[in-house]
Design an enzyme around this catalytic site. Sequence first.
Site, short mmCIF file in Angstrom:
data_model
loop_
_atom_site.label_atom_id
_atom_site.label_comp_id
_atom_site.label_asym_id
_atom_site.label_seq_id
_atom_site.Cartn_x
_atom_site.Cartn_y
_atom_site.Cartn_z
N TYR A 111 -34.27 7.29 -5.52
CA TYR A 111 -34.50 8.08 -4.32
C TYR A 111 -33.41 7.76 -3.30
CZ TYR A 111 -39.27 9.09 -6.01
OH TYR A 111 -40.37 9.50 -6.74
N SER A 112 -32.55 8.73 -3.07
CA SER A 112 -31.44 8.57 -2.13
C SER A 112 -30.62 7.32 -2.43
CB SER A 112 -31.95 8.56 -0.68
OG SER A 112 -32.58 9.78 -0.37
#
Length: 344
Positions: free
Chosen positions: A62-63
């Site tokens: 995630y990111s």
Amino acid sequence: MEYRNLGASGLRVPVLSFGAGTFAGSGPLFSAWGSTDAAEARRLVDICLEAGVNLFDTADVYSAGASEQVLGQAIRGRRDAVLISTKTALPMGDGPADWGSSRSRLIRSVDAALQRLGTDYIDLLQLHAFDASTPIEEVLSTLDNLVKAGKIRYIGASNFAGWELMKSLAVSEKHAYVRHVAHQVYYSLAGRDYEWELMPLGHDQNVGALVWSPLAWGRLTGKIRRGQPLPEKSRLHETASFGPPVDDETLFDIVDVLDEIAGETGKSVPQIALNWLLSRPTVASVIIGARNEEQLRQNLGAVGWTLSKEQIERLDKVSETTAPYPYFPYRRQEGFARLNPPLV
């Protein structure tokens, strides 16, 4: 808040948990989800804890790790009050050692996640996908050693096929390795494939389901309607191709029934869609997301009440689809159904 044991474990989790994919959003997918900074994340964590939601789910992908970093900052000073779930296995780079579940990758990934989260243990580590290139014995023996080292407490899988999860459980039993207690899965009124094989497996093997995208990738918010264009601010404009496919006509039929029940109950469309999931077998926790306080408080309103049996039956009927072979005979033919009565 209601709490349920996660699969065959003593870990008690809230029926609603918070997905931190909106934290520090960057890139074509995660920036469309949200870009919550540390200060706002801390406020959202405050609201969750006030409501009894103490499980926070993230992933290294995630990111590119930034979600874990922001979550770590948001829970600083209250680690003992929260449960952290994170995931690894998907690619974090282009190198040969930047993806998968090999021994070296798992050890490096866990150490990196601990540093980003600012903690010395992870409550639940889930394999984000099945790595067919690494022997299952290597994967599970490594996870077993990480549990013994105190770096992780419990393990789970995410997005596994039935045979992949079952083989993993069998290897754990054979060698007395730590066992998967959770399976993070896509499940919603607009996507019920989980029921065909993975739900019976979870029921038989006592593996609890953590549900991702319970609102069908944002389609069950009540904002998407028959005969109307997508709302201008809908994240589906940028993210639809990343998520699970949904048949539009089936979706509109489901939303029509959700609307009817919303009128009967005084609850919102997404609250009803979330509450329906909480009544399903094997579901331990439904992961909700929110880009702001208003969305979070709206989703938290999905608990503390129940749909009537008749309302559940209407939602079951409108969202039901024909299962593929070999599952449909067990739904349609009396002899098959007698041998394997459905869970739902």
